[in-house]
Design a protein around this motif. Structure first.
Motif, short mmCIF file in Angstrom:
data_model
loop_
_atom_site.label_atom_id
_atom_site.label_comp_id
_atom_site.label_asym_id
_atom_site.label_seq_id
_atom_site.Cartn_x
_atom_site.Cartn_y
_atom_site.Cartn_z
N ILE A 57 53.55 43.95 44.64
CA ILE A 57 52.63 45.03 44.30
C ILE A 57 51.18 44.62 44.52
CG2 ILE A 57 52.47 44.49 41.83
CD1 ILE A 57 52.77 47.87 41.95
N LYS A 58 50.90 43.33 44.40
CA LYS A 58 49.52 42.86 44.62
C LYS A 58 49.10 42.99 46.08
CE LYS A 58 49.26 39.84 40.67
NZ LYS A 58 48.88 38.58 40.14
N GLU A 59 50.07 43.11 46.97
CA GLU A 59 49.77 43.20 48.39
C GLU A 59 50.00 44.60 48.94
OE1 GLU A 59 52.48 40.27 49.76
OE2 GLU A 59 51.06 38.64 49.49
N ARG A 60 50.34 45.56 48.06
CA ARG A 60 50.58 46.94 48.48
C ARG A 60 49.34 47.79 48.23
NH1 ARG A 60 54.59 47.90 51.75
NH2 ARG A 60 54.51 50.07 51.17
N TYR A 61 49.24 48.87 48.99
CA TYR A 61 48.11 49.78 48.88
C TYR A 61 48.62 51.22 48.85
CZ TYR A 61 45.36 45.69 49.85
OH TYR A 61 44.79 44.44 49.75
N GLN A 91 45.24 57.91 38.32
CA GLN A 91 44.66 57.30 37.12
C GLN A 91 44.62 55.79 37.35
OE1 GLN A 91 46.81 57.96 33.50
NE2 GLN A 91 45.32 56.89 32.27
N LEU A 92 43.43 55.23 37.19
CA LEU A 92 43.25 53.80 37.44
C LEU A 92 43.74 52.97 36.25
CD1 LEU A 92 39.76 53.88 39.18
CD2 LEU A 92 42.04 53.93 40.21
N SER A 93 44.28 51.81 36.54
CA SER A 93 44.81 50.90 35.53
C SER A 93 43.72 49.97 34.99
CB SER A 93 45.94 50.06 36.14
OG SER A 93 45.40 49.12 37.06
N HIS A 94 44.10 49.13 34.05
CA HIS A 94 43.15 48.15 33.49
C HIS A 94 42.66 47.17 34.55
CE1 HIS A 94 46.94 45.94 33.34
NE2 HIS A 94 46.21 44.85 33.33
N GLU A 95 43.40 47.04 35.65
CA GLU A 95 43.00 46.14 36.75
C GLU A 95 41.70 46.60 37.40
OE1 GLU A 95 44.48 43.35 38.24
OE2 GLU A 95 46.03 43.22 36.70
N ARG A 129 47.84 47.73 42.51
CA ARG A 129 47.71 47.22 41.14
C ARG A 129 46.63 47.95 40.37
NH1 ARG A 129 43.37 44.12 42.18
NH2 ARG A 129 43.28 42.74 43.93
N TRP A 130 45.75 48.68 41.04
CA TRP A 130 44.69 49.45 40.39
C TRP A 130 45.17 50.82 39.95
CZ3 TRP A 130 39.02 49.15 42.34
CH2 TRP A 130 38.59 47.82 42.34
N VAL A 131 46.33 51.26 40.43
CA VAL A 131 46.82 52.61 40.13
C VAL A 131 47.87 52.55 39.02
CG1 VAL A 131 47.94 54.66 41.09
CG2 VAL A 131 46.35 53.33 42.49
N ALA A 132 47.53 53.17 37.88
CA ALA A 132 48.46 53.21 36.75
C ALA A 132 49.46 54.34 36.93
CB ALA A 132 47.70 53.38 35.44
N GLU A 177 39.14 47.36 35.91
CA GLU A 177 38.11 46.90 34.98
C GLU A 177 37.26 48.04 34.43
OE1 GLU A 177 36.18 43.71 37.03
OE2 GLU A 177 37.99 42.48 37.00
N ARG A 178 35.99 48.15 34.78
CA ARG A 178 35.12 49.13 34.14
C ARG A 178 35.50 50.57 34.47
NH1 ARG A 178 30.95 51.24 37.21
NH2 ARG A 178 30.73 50.37 39.28
N LEU A 179 36.35 50.78 35.46
CA LEU A 179 36.83 52.12 35.78
C LEU A 179 38.23 52.38 35.23
CD1 LEU A 179 35.62 52.48 39.49
CD2 LEU A 179 34.52 53.32 37.41
N ALA A 180 38.73 51.49 34.38
CA ALA A 180 40.07 51.66 33.80
C ALA A 180 40.17 53.01 33.11
CB ALA A 180 40.35 50.54 32.81
#
Length: 156
Positions: A17-21, A94-98, A36-39, A100-103
């Motif tokens: 998942i860290k290498e997927r977009y 919806q952005l995840s906690h990854e 990883r940024w997408v919750a 950061e300030r846009l979580a």
């Protein structure tokens, strides 16, 4: 006779998942998000979006989803593109906690297109921070730096 089952751990391919977009459509652009940024990806009716007229662009409003208030921003406003149609229902990432300030921030896009591995994207997409980078086949990597730091702060 007793049967014993052995469980093998699930081994994923080298593309984690860290290498997927996640690929999304925003006008003529493909906006690319690190997976990883997408919750969550969900749809919401425009009538369920509460406008926030005293906040700066690109914050367009808030919606209630899964017992949370989600601030929503327009990818069209961020990418400075024209939104051709006002849809009855919009797609939100919806952005995840990854992120950061846009979580917990929701990004409104035209539609979700699918996903891709790092190798499937043009290398320049992952290395440039330009808003409209050349030589990327109209693909652009989402950047948290596009947003002002005080985007979602109480306005007085």
């Amino acid at each position: 006779m007793s049967a014993t089952a052995t469980t093998e751990p699930i081994v994923y391919s080298s593309t984690s998942i860290k290498e997927r977009y996640i690929l999304t459509q925003v006008g003529s652009w493909v906006l690319v998000f690190p997976a990883r940024w997408v919750a969550e990806i969900f749809r919401v009716q425009r009538s369920r979006i509460l406008d926030l007229p005293f906040y700066q662009s690109p914050l367009v409003g808030v919606t209630h989803h899964n017992s949370q208030i989600i601030p929503l921003t327009s990818a069209h406003q961020v990418l400075q593109t024209t939104e051709n149609t006002l849809r009855e229902t919009v797609t939100v990432l919806q952005l995840s906690h990854e992120a950061e300030r846009l979580a917990n921030m929701g990004i409104i896009v035209d539609k979700a297109l699918g996903s891709a591995s790092k190798e499937e994207l043009p290398p320049t997409v992952l290395t440039t921070q330009a808003l409209h980078p050349p030589d990327t086949d109209s693909k652009v990597l989402f950047q948290s730096g596009w947003f002002p730091s005080d985007l979602w702060h109480p306005q007085g």
